[in-house]
Design a protein around this motif. Structure first.
Motif, PDB file in Angstrom:
ATOM      1  N   LEU A  48      -2.443  23.618   9.096  1.00 51.82           N
ATOM      2  CA  LEU A  48      -1.053  23.294   8.752  1.00 51.82           C
ATOM      3  C   LEU A  48      -0.406  24.504   8.055  1.00 51.82           C
ATOM      4  O   LEU A  48      -1.052  25.179   7.261  1.00 51.82           O
ATOM      5  N   PRO A  49       0.865  24.758   8.326  1.00 54.53           N
ATOM      6  CA  PRO A  49       1.554  25.811   7.580  1.00 54.53           C
ATOM      7  C   PRO A  49       1.638  25.410   6.106  1.00 54.53           C
ATOM      8  O   PRO A  49       1.682  24.229   5.784  1.00 54.53           O
ATOM      9  N   ASP A  50       1.638  26.387   5.238  1.00 51.27           N
ATOM     10  CA  ASP A  50       1.688  26.130   3.794  1.00 51.27           C
ATOM     11  C   ASP A  50       3.100  25.691   3.411  1.00 51.27           C
ATOM     12  O   ASP A  50       4.014  26.511   3.384  1.00 51.27           O
ATOM     13  N   PRO A  51       3.300  24.418   3.123  1.00 54.81           N
ATOM     14  CA  PRO A  51       4.650  23.924   2.837  1.00 54.81           C
ATOM     15  C   PRO A  51       5.147  24.303   1.442  1.00 54.81           C
ATOM     16  O   PRO A  51       6.326  24.152   1.154  1.00 54.81           O
ATOM     17  N   GLU A 102       0.832  -1.197   0.000  1.00 61.13           N
ATOM     18  CA  GLU A 102       0.000   0.000   0.000  1.00 61.13           C
ATOM     19  C   GLU A 102       0.870   1.252   0.000  1.00 61.13           C
ATOM     20  O   GLU A 102       1.938   1.282   0.586  1.00 61.13           O
ATOM     21  N   SER A 103       0.353   2.292  -0.654  1.00 60.37           N
ATOM     22  CA  SER A 103       1.081   3.562  -0.607  1.00 60.37           C
ATOM     23  C   SER A 103       0.861   4.196   0.755  1.00 60.37           C
ATOM     24  O   SER A 103      -0.065   3.852   1.478  1.00 60.37           O
ATOM     25  N   SER A 104       1.727   5.159   1.109  1.00 60.13           N
ATOM     26  CA  SER A 104       1.564   5.845   2.394  1.00 60.13           C
ATOM     27  C   SER A 104       0.233   6.571   2.444  1.00 60.13           C
ATOM     28  O   SER A 104      -0.377   6.683   3.490  1.00 60.13           O
ATOM     29  N   HIS A 105      -0.242   7.048   1.296  1.00 57.99           N
ATOM     30  CA  HIS A 105      -1.533   7.750   1.257  1.00 57.99           C
ATOM     31  C   HIS A 105      -2.659   6.795   1.640  1.00 57.99           C
ATOM     32  O   HIS A 105      -3.531   7.135   2.414  1.00 57.99           O
ATOM     33  N   GLN A 106      -2.640   5.579   1.125  1.00 58.92           N
ATOM     34  CA  GLN A 106      -3.676   4.608   1.452  1.00 58.92           C
ATOM     35  C   GLN A 106      -3.631   4.231   2.930  1.00 58.92           C
ATOM     36  O   GLN A 106      -4.655   4.105   3.573  1.00 58.92           O
ATOM     37  N   ILE A 107      -2.446   4.042   3.481  1.00 59.51           N
ATOM     38  CA  ILE A 107      -2.305   3.684   4.887  1.00 59.51           C
ATOM     39  C   ILE A 107      -2.723   4.845   5.783  1.00 59.51           C
ATOM     40  O   ILE A 107      -3.459   4.679   6.737  1.00 59.51           O
ATOM     41  N   LEU A 108      -2.293   6.043   5.439  1.00 58.04           N
ATOM     42  CA  LEU A 108      -2.550   7.227   6.251  1.00 58.04           C
ATOM     43  C   LEU A 108      -4.033   7.522   6.378  1.00 58.04           C
ATOM     44  O   LEU A 108      -4.508   7.904   7.428  1.00 58.04           O
ATOM     45  N   ASP A 111      -0.970   9.058  10.426  1.00 58.21           N
ATOM     46  CA  ASP A 111      -1.647   9.635  11.596  1.00 58.21           C
ATOM     47  C   ASP A 111      -1.330  11.111  11.826  1.00 58.21           C
ATOM     48  O   ASP A 111      -1.549  11.627  12.910  1.00 58.21           O
ATOM     49  N   SER A 112      -0.826  11.804  10.817  1.00 61.07           N
ATOM     50  CA  SER A 112      -0.491  13.214  11.011  1.00 61.07           C
ATOM     51  C   SER A 112      -1.707  14.141  10.849  1.00 61.07           C
ATOM     52  O   SER A 112      -1.648  15.288  11.268  1.00 61.07           O
ATOM     53  N   ILE A 113      -2.782  13.639  10.274  1.00 65.74           N
ATOM     54  CA  ILE A 113      -3.988  14.446  10.083  1.00 65.74           C
ATOM     55  C   ILE A 113      -5.163  13.714  10.744  1.00 65.74           C
ATOM     56  O   ILE A 113      -5.937  13.020  10.096  1.00 65.74           O
ATOM     57  N   PRO A 114      -5.338  13.890  12.049  1.00 67.50           N
ATOM     58  CA  PRO A 114      -6.417  13.190  12.741  1.00 67.50           C
ATOM     59  C   PRO A 114      -7.780  13.866  12.594  1.00 67.50           C
ATOM     60  O   PRO A 114      -8.798  13.269  12.896  1.00 67.50           O
ATOM     61  N   ASN A 115      -7.789  15.130  12.140  1.00 69.21           N
ATOM     62  CA  ASN A 115      -9.065  15.839  12.024  1.00 69.21           C
ATOM     63  C   ASN A 115      -8.924  17.034  11.071  1.00 69.21           C
ATOM     64  O   ASN A 115      -7.820  17.404  10.673  1.00 69.21           O
ATOM     65  N   TRP A 116     -10.052  17.629  10.712  1.00 69.26           N
ATOM     66  CA  TRP A 116     -10.083  18.747   9.771  1.00 69.26           C
ATOM     67  C   TRP A 116      -9.323  19.960  10.312  1.00 69.26           C
ATOM     68  O   TRP A 116      -8.592  20.612   9.580  1.00 69.26           O
ATOM     69  N   THR A 117      -9.477  20.265  11.577  1.00 71.59           N
ATOM     70  CA  THR A 117      -8.803  21.436  12.154  1.00 71.59           C
ATOM     71  C   THR A 117      -7.297  21.330  11.978  1.00 71.59           C
ATOM     72  O   THR A 117      -6.639  22.312  11.631  1.00 71.59           O
ATOM     73  N   TRP A 151       2.640  16.691  -2.047  1.00 73.70           N
ATOM     74  CA  TRP A 151       2.870  17.018  -0.632  1.00 73.70           C
ATOM     75  C   TRP A 151       1.899  16.235   0.250  1.00 73.70           C
ATOM     76  O   TRP A 151       2.296  15.586   1.218  1.00 73.70           O
ATOM     77  N   TYR A 152       0.629  16.275  -0.097  1.00 73.77           N
ATOM     78  CA  TYR A 152      -0.414  15.621   0.700  1.00 73.77           C
ATOM     79  C   TYR A 152      -0.167  14.118   0.804  1.00 73.77           C
ATOM     80  O   TYR A 152      -0.315  13.525   1.871  1.00 73.77           O
ATOM     81  N   SER A 153       0.235  13.513  -0.303  1.00 73.33           N
ATOM     82  CA  SER A 153       0.400  12.055  -0.317  1.00 73.33           C
ATOM     83  C   SER A 153       1.630  11.582   0.452  1.00 73.33           C
ATOM     84  O   SER A 153       1.778  10.383   0.696  1.00 73.33           O
ATOM     85  N   THR A 154       2.497  12.502   0.852  1.00 76.48           N
ATOM     86  CA  THR A 154       3.676  12.103   1.622  1.00 76.48           C
ATOM     87  C   THR A 154       3.571  12.466   3.100  1.00 76.48           C
ATOM     88  O   THR A 154       4.551  12.329   3.840  1.00 76.48           O
ATOM     89  N   LEU A 155       2.412  12.903   3.540  1.00 75.90           N
ATOM     90  CA  LEU A 155       2.245  13.207   4.965  1.00 75.90           C
ATOM     91  C   LEU A 155       2.441  11.941   5.791  1.00 75.90           C
ATOM     92  O   LEU A 155       2.011  10.858   5.386  1.00 75.90           O
TER      93      LEU A 155
END
Length: 95
Positions: free
Chosen positions: A89-92, A2-8, A78-84, A71-75
């Motif tokens: 997040l700072p703009d990378p 699985e890709s990190s995006h799928q796992i995350l 468990d780094s994004i547990p909720n919408w807030t 960028w999003y797919s390499t987070l």
């Protein structure tokens, strides 16, 4: 494998969209311009249709293309547990 995006983000797939849900036409974001503006436009266009974090994040991810999606797919997992967390997040991509 699985890709990190799928796992995350597998937890988000467990939350179904409401019956008769119709996704609005959303602007895409490629990493050019201000990410904060994209987040604000996204919130305006989606309003209350996605009242659950998982649905908001899934809809938001569908608006990302190019560098922004890379960028999003390499987070990290468990780094994004909720919408807030996602919307603050700072703009990378801004230099």
């Amino acid at each position: 494998m699985e890709s990190s995006h799928q796992i995350l983000f597998v937890w988000m797939d467990l939350v179904p969209f409401p019956a008769k849900f119709k996704q609005p036409t959303l602007q895409t974001y490629t990493g050019k311009g201000l990410a904060r503006q994209h987040v604000i436009h996204f919130k305006i266009l989606t309003g209350a249709i996605a009242d659950q974090d998982a649905l908001k994040i899934r809809l938001f991810a569908s608006t990302l293309k190019g560098t922004a999606f890379d960028w999003y797919s390499t987070l990290p997992e468990d780094s994004i547990p909720n919408w807030t967390m996602l919307e603050t997040l700072p703009d990378p991509l801004q230099r």
